[in-house]
Design a protein around this motif. Structure first.
Motif, mmCIF file in Angstrom:
data_model
loop_
_atom_site.group_PDB
_atom_site.id
_atom_site.type_symbol
_atom_site.label_atom_id
_atom_site.label_comp_id
_atom_site.label_asym_id
_atom_site.label_seq_id
_atom_site.Cartn_x
_atom_site.Cartn_y
_atom_site.Cartn_z
ATOM 1 N N VAL A 137 -57.054 50.005 -12.805
ATOM 2 C CA VAL A 137 -57.351 51.196 -12.013
ATOM 3 C C VAL A 137 -56.248 51.416 -10.993
ATOM 4 O O VAL A 137 -55.755 50.458 -10.380
ATOM 5 N N GLN A 138 -55.865 52.676 -10.803
ATOM 6 C CA GLN A 138 -54.968 53.052 -9.712
ATOM 7 C C GLN A 138 -55.573 54.256 -9.010
ATOM 8 O O GLN A 138 -56.088 55.181 -9.647
ATOM 9 N N ARG A 139 -55.509 54.246 -7.663
ATOM 10 C CA ARG A 139 -56.153 55.293 -6.883
ATOM 11 C C ARG A 139 -55.107 56.181 -6.198
ATOM 12 O O ARG A 139 -54.172 55.677 -5.578
ATOM 13 N N LEU A 140 -55.322 57.511 -6.297
ATOM 14 C CA LEU A 140 -54.447 58.517 -5.677
ATOM 15 C C LEU A 140 -55.308 59.525 -4.934
ATOM 16 O O LEU A 140 -56.528 59.341 -4.809
ATOM 17 N N THR A 141 -54.679 60.598 -4.479
ATOM 18 C CA THR A 141 -55.409 61.749 -3.958
ATOM 19 C C THR A 141 -54.907 62.999 -4.684
ATOM 20 O O THR A 141 -53.838 62.985 -5.315
ATOM 21 N N VAL A 142 -55.681 64.080 -4.556
ATOM 22 C CA VAL A 142 -55.283 65.326 -5.209
ATOM 23 C C VAL A 142 -53.930 65.804 -4.677
ATOM 24 O O VAL A 142 -53.110 66.354 -5.422
ATOM 25 N N ALA A 143 -53.672 65.528 -3.412
ATOM 26 C CA ALA A 143 -52.398 65.948 -2.819
ATOM 27 C C ALA A 143 -51.204 65.254 -3.457
ATOM 28 O O ALA A 143 -50.064 65.751 -3.361
ATOM 29 N N ASP A 144 -51.418 64.085 -4.097
ATOM 30 C CA ASP A 144 -50.314 63.348 -4.726
ATOM 31 C C ASP A 144 -49.898 63.950 -6.063
ATOM 32 O O ASP A 144 -48.829 63.589 -6.600
ATOM 33 N N LEU A 145 -50.727 64.809 -6.634
ATOM 34 C CA LEU A 145 -50.457 65.331 -7.983
ATOM 35 C C LEU A 145 -49.509 66.526 -7.922
ATOM 36 O O LEU A 145 -49.548 67.321 -6.964
ATOM 37 N N PRO A 146 -48.643 66.671 -8.951
ATOM 38 C CA PRO A 146 -48.490 65.775 -10.113
ATOM 39 C C PRO A 146 -47.690 64.512 -9.770
ATOM 40 O O PRO A 146 -46.874 64.521 -8.847
#
Length: 401
Positions: free
Chosen positions: A326-335
């Motif tokens: 598992v790796q965790r990000l935020t919507v702001a990191d996309l793409p």
């Protein structure tokens, strides 16, 4: 314990005390006898009888009075004896109860528990360790239905270097365990094999390896059993079996010193086989890493917040439901682009190297939880080989209902 025994003895004391407490009042009887004796003596003296007849009557009165006095003394002696008997019986009952409690009760278990608790705080002295071993063995023999005592005794014997006695203790536990207790039997077989191995001065033999082989049949994922089985198989010249055991263990380990040492052992076993012109494929020793390009559609982005969590995870197509990486990000990191490896495993032994076919998921979580909930947005791809070197693309675009 003493207070409980005293409370239990109260009915016995009351039973024995009753004849002593509820006896006739001998003092009042003595005074009455003396008064009657004096009255009759005066009557004899004032009578018209001659001296000889008065002397005869007085002698008879004296005899009667002495007889009554002897009876009172005998009664007092019996009362004193009753008190003595009461005290003796109470003491004997108290001591007997204590001895019976020590023999049949929990005194031994309490002392063993106290020593175990002390051993968790400080290191026990050698006399204390020996006492604990003796008490655990006694409790295991006294209460064979509770195998915990026998198990603790066997573990302590092994830790104390008494490997032969430990082997016998584990064998007794194994005989007592039901056939359907697979996990307990597997653990006991492994510990028995370990004690037997050290009892033989760390010399591998077929009987010890057979114990580990049986344990792996019951629990194929045990790291301790796999590691030891690989060592014994290597020492016995069973190099293919050693690689098989160590492969199962290696695939469950994240990248680190332990997996590197294990890989060296696997290479040594492969060299032995290659010296016998046996080809060995060790390509699986290369750690897998899946590269994933994660993006989100405009529609999905408009429906979520920039600080909502994004989970990128890999699961086995067929196997346990929990994520393997598992790796965790935020919507702001996309793409963005991420790489899932064994280092991101959620639990020991649950890595992407251990499962050939995977499902890749990228999910925006509105609740902050990795499991899918109504209102989340996600995308997934399945099946994907854990050896695929191409960049996998996941575009979050589907709303979870």
């Amino acid at each position: 314990m003493i207070w409980m025994l005293l409370i239990l003895l109260l009915p016995l004391v009351a039973l024995l005390y009753r004849p002593v407490w509820f006896r006739p009042e001998t003092n009042q009887q003595s005074e009455e006898n003396l008064r009657l004796y004096q009255e009759r003596t005066d009557e004899v003296k004032n009578s018209d009888l001659n001296d000889a007849e008065q002397a005869a009557l007085q002698l008879e009165l004296d005899r009667e009075f002495l007889a009554s006095a002897d009876a009172r003394q005998s009664s007092a002696d019996k009362t004193s004896g009753s008190w003595l008997m009461l005290g003796s019986v109470a003491v004997i009952a108290l001591l007997g109860s204590m001895l019976l409690y020590s023999f049949w009760g929990s005194d031994n278990a309490l002392r063993a528990s106290a020593l175990l608790d002390k051993g968790e705080q400080v290191e026990l002295t050698m006399p204390e360790r020996q006492e604990l071993i003796q008490r655990l063995a006694a409790e295991a023999q006294h209460d064979p239905d509770h195998l915990e005592w026998a198990y603790l005794n066997a573990r302590l014997l092994s830790a104390s270097g008494e490997y032969r006695r430990a082997t016998e203790a584990f064998a007794s536990i194994l005989d007592a365990l039901p056939d359907d207790a697979s996990a307990d039997r597997a653990a006991t077989l492994t510990l028995m094999a370990e004690a037997q191995f050290f009892a033989a001065d760390q010399q591998a033999d077929e009987s010890t390896y057979a114990l580990l082989d049986e344990a792996l049949t019951l629990n194929p994922q045990s790291r301790q059993t796999l590691g030891m089985a690989g060592i014994l198989a290597f020492e016995l010249g069973k190099h293919e079996r050693a690689i098989s055991h160590w492969k199962a263990l290696w695939q469950g380990l994240p990248e680190g010193p332990e997996s590197q040492v294990l890989a060296q052992g696997i290479h040594r076993a492969a060299e032995q086989l290659e010296s016998q012109e046996i080809t060995v494929d060790l390509s699986w020793l290369e750690r897998v890493g899946l590269t994933i390009a994660v993006d989100i559609t405009a529609e999905a982005r408009a429906a979520v917040a920039p600080d909502d969590l994004v989970f990128v995870l890999a699961k086995a197509v067929t196997g346990p439901p929990m994520p393997l990486a598992v790796q965790r990000l935020t919507v702001a990191d996309l793409p963005t682009q991420v790489t899932l490896t064994d280092a991101q495993a959620m639990a020991p032994g649950m890595t992407i190297s251990g499962f050939d076919q995977l499902t890749l998921i990228a999910r925006v979580s509105r609740t902050g939880q990795p499991t899918a909930q109504p209102g989340d947005w996600q995308d997934e791809r399945s099946p994907v080989s854990n050896r695929d070197t191409d960049v996998q693309t996941l575009t979050i675009q589907t709303r979870v209902n």
